[in-house]
Design a protein around this motif. Structure first.
Motif, PDB file in Angstrom:
ATOM      1  N   HIS A  78       2.369   8.298   0.832  1.00 16.62           N
ATOM      2  CA  HIS A  78       0.937   8.448   1.133  1.00 16.62           C
ATOM      3  C   HIS A  78       0.477   9.809   0.625  1.00 16.62           C
ATOM      4  N   HIS A  80      -2.895  11.880  -1.752  1.00 18.34           N
ATOM      5  CA  HIS A  80      -4.183  11.858  -2.468  1.00 18.34           C
ATOM      6  C   HIS A  80      -4.088  13.007  -3.486  1.00 18.34           C
ATOM      7  N   HIS A 248      -5.753   3.565   6.398  1.00 12.37           N
ATOM      8  CA  HIS A 248      -5.841   4.757   7.246  1.00 12.37           C
ATOM      9  C   HIS A 248      -6.406   4.298   8.590  1.00 12.37           C
ATOM     10  N   HIS A 271      -1.175   6.998   9.568  1.00 12.70           N
ATOM     11  CA  HIS A 271      -1.700   7.955  10.554  1.00 12.70           C
ATOM     12  C   HIS A 271      -1.260   7.551  11.962  1.00 12.70           C
ATOM     13  N   ASP A 323       0.706  12.915   3.093  1.00 13.05           N
ATOM     14  CA  ASP A 323      -0.764  12.813   3.085  1.00 13.05           C
ATOM     15  C   ASP A 323      -1.363  13.924   2.238  1.00 13.05           C
TER      16      ASP A 323
HETATM   17 FE    FE Z   1      -4.619  10.043   3.747  1.00 10.02          FE
END
Ligand code: FE
Ligand code: NIG
Length: 416
Positions: A78, A80, A248, A271, A323
């Motif tokens: 996970h 970004h 998410h 999450h 994340d």
């Molecule tokens: Fe995220």
């Protein structure tokens, strides 16, 4: 041919090519004074060092790993990592007491990164992303899932997904793309949320699927972002176009996201800080893998970590990931995530390592290719400056990773 010899511990994670749960999470398949043989980029054998040494040919390249732990490369399920700029102002505002949601409401947050990411061209974005890929590799990540979501127009979302693919093709980091057009409502659509959703469902999802730019579709299912019904609409459309689902959910509030993930047979629900026992039971029933992201709890200065112990006790095949993003989790370091998992979420070090390797690989449908050192898998592995695998989670805030190998090639000094 390449041989790694004399590892204090060779942490193989050998076992079935699927996600591990329950006590399986603690079984790391450790070989003391272990060795590894690599041929044509794949693991051909592991065993006691003496045994591997006997198989070496005169031209075999030998890597000495004495006083070191050897583990599979981390799989970060996970991230970004394709974005421009930073969020230093948000960071400082949170230190003054503003919350993530308050900052977003006054126009900061994701919107800042969207503006910065839209403002640069594809080549410049690639250079940024390549730098982030180098950071990840240096900290032991050899495969990373990566989401779009900082474009929020058809062209900008596609631009990000093409950059994700290009990083996978042109750097040693293997990438897996996830379309996250439903990350936030972009400027111009706050009075017409359905108008934006129609664009995501009607234009973006079909283009992403047609151009095979992503394997997964994700949604930020959260108060103020996308509610349960809106999330369902996006994900159902994505499914119809052949995309698999990640979500998410339940990060800042419990909106029943875990339940939706189960209903839609999502591959993962990520999450889960606010998820309770009922949500955990839903995930179990729906065979959804939880992806826990303690870096974002830490960096937001929040107190509530996801209930990893209850999830493991329920039989869920937990995954740990960074994340990595500029807003809520500015770290690429899987070792830091291992530390947080043990100190804040009371996972055992072995459980944390399973969650960051084989279980992460399984959550990306790649358990037969990566995530353990079983013969036939890609030779993606790390040589770490420590003698006991538990040290990987124990020392924190700096990296013990000495050398990184991808497909049997040393890439430690890959420069972004
Ligand atoms: Fe995220
Ligand atoms: O996973 N929750 C939504 N997305 C990111 C944060 C993105 C951002 O703040 O830029 C997350 O925490």
């Amino acid at each position: 041919m390449l041989a790694v010899l004399h590892a204090s511990q060779l942490v193989t994670l050998s076992g079935p090519a699927r996600a591990r749960s329950g006590t399986e999470l603690t079984e790391l398949g450790i070989i003391a004074d272990g060795g590894l043989l690599v041929q044509e980029g794949r693991i051909s054998r592991f065993g006691k060092s003496a045994e591997i040494e006997r198989l070496c040919q005169p031209d075999t390249e030998i890597i000495d790993a004495h006083d070191c732990v050897v583990v599979p490369g981390f799989v970060d399920a996970h991230t970004h990592f394709v974005f421009a700029g930073n969020r230093l102002d948000d960071f400082e505002a949170r230190a003054r007491g503003e919350s993530y949601e308050q900052i977003a409401q006054r126009g900061g947050g994701i919107r800042t990164t969207v503006a910065a990411t839209r403002a640069i061209g594809e080549d410049e974005l690639f250079l940024q992303a390549k730098k982030h890929a180098a950071w990840m590799l240096r900290n032991g990540t050899t495969t990373a899932e990566a989401k779009s979501g900082y474009g929020l127009t058809v062209e900008d979302e596609l631009k990000i997904l093409r950059v994700i693919r290009r990083v996978g093709a042109e750097t040693p980091l293997q990438t897996i793309g996830t379309f996250l057009g439903a990350h936030a409502i972009p400027d111009g659509f706050h009075q017409d949320r359905d108008g934006y959703l129609a664009q995501v469902v009607g234009e973006m999802v079909p283009r992403v699927a047609r151009e095979k730019l992503a394997e997964y579709c994700d949604v930020f299912c959260e108060r103020g972002y996308f509610d349960i019904d809106q999330s369902r609409r996006v994900l159902k459309a994505a499914k119809q176009h052949g995309l698999k689902l990640r979500m998410h959910v339940d990060q800042l509030t419990n909106s029943g996201g875990a339940k939706l993930a189960a209903e839609l047979s999502a591959t993962t629900a990520d999450h889960l800080e606010q998820t309770g026992q009922d949500g955990i039971a839903e995930l179990m029933a729906g065979k959804v893998q939880p992806v826990l992201l303690p870096g974002s709890v830490y960096a937001l200065g929040a107190k509530k970590y996801p209930n990893a112990r209850a999830m493991i006790d329920a039989g869920l095949a937990v995954v740990l990931a960074t994340d990595f993003n500029p807003g809520s989790s500015p770290t690429v370091a899987m070792p830091m995530i291992l530390s947080l998992a043990v100190t804040q979420m009371k996972m055992g070090p072995a459980e944390a390592i399973s969650a960051a390797t084989i279980n992460a690989a399984a959550s990306l449908d790649r358990a037969s290719q990566i995530g353990s050192l079983d013969p036939g898998k890609r030779a993606d592995f790390l040589i770490c400056n420590c003698r006991d695998y538990r040290e990987l989670a124990y020392w924190f805030g700096f990296t013990l990773v000495r050398d990184v190998f991808v497909r049997g090639k040393r890439v430690t000094n890959f420069a972004g």
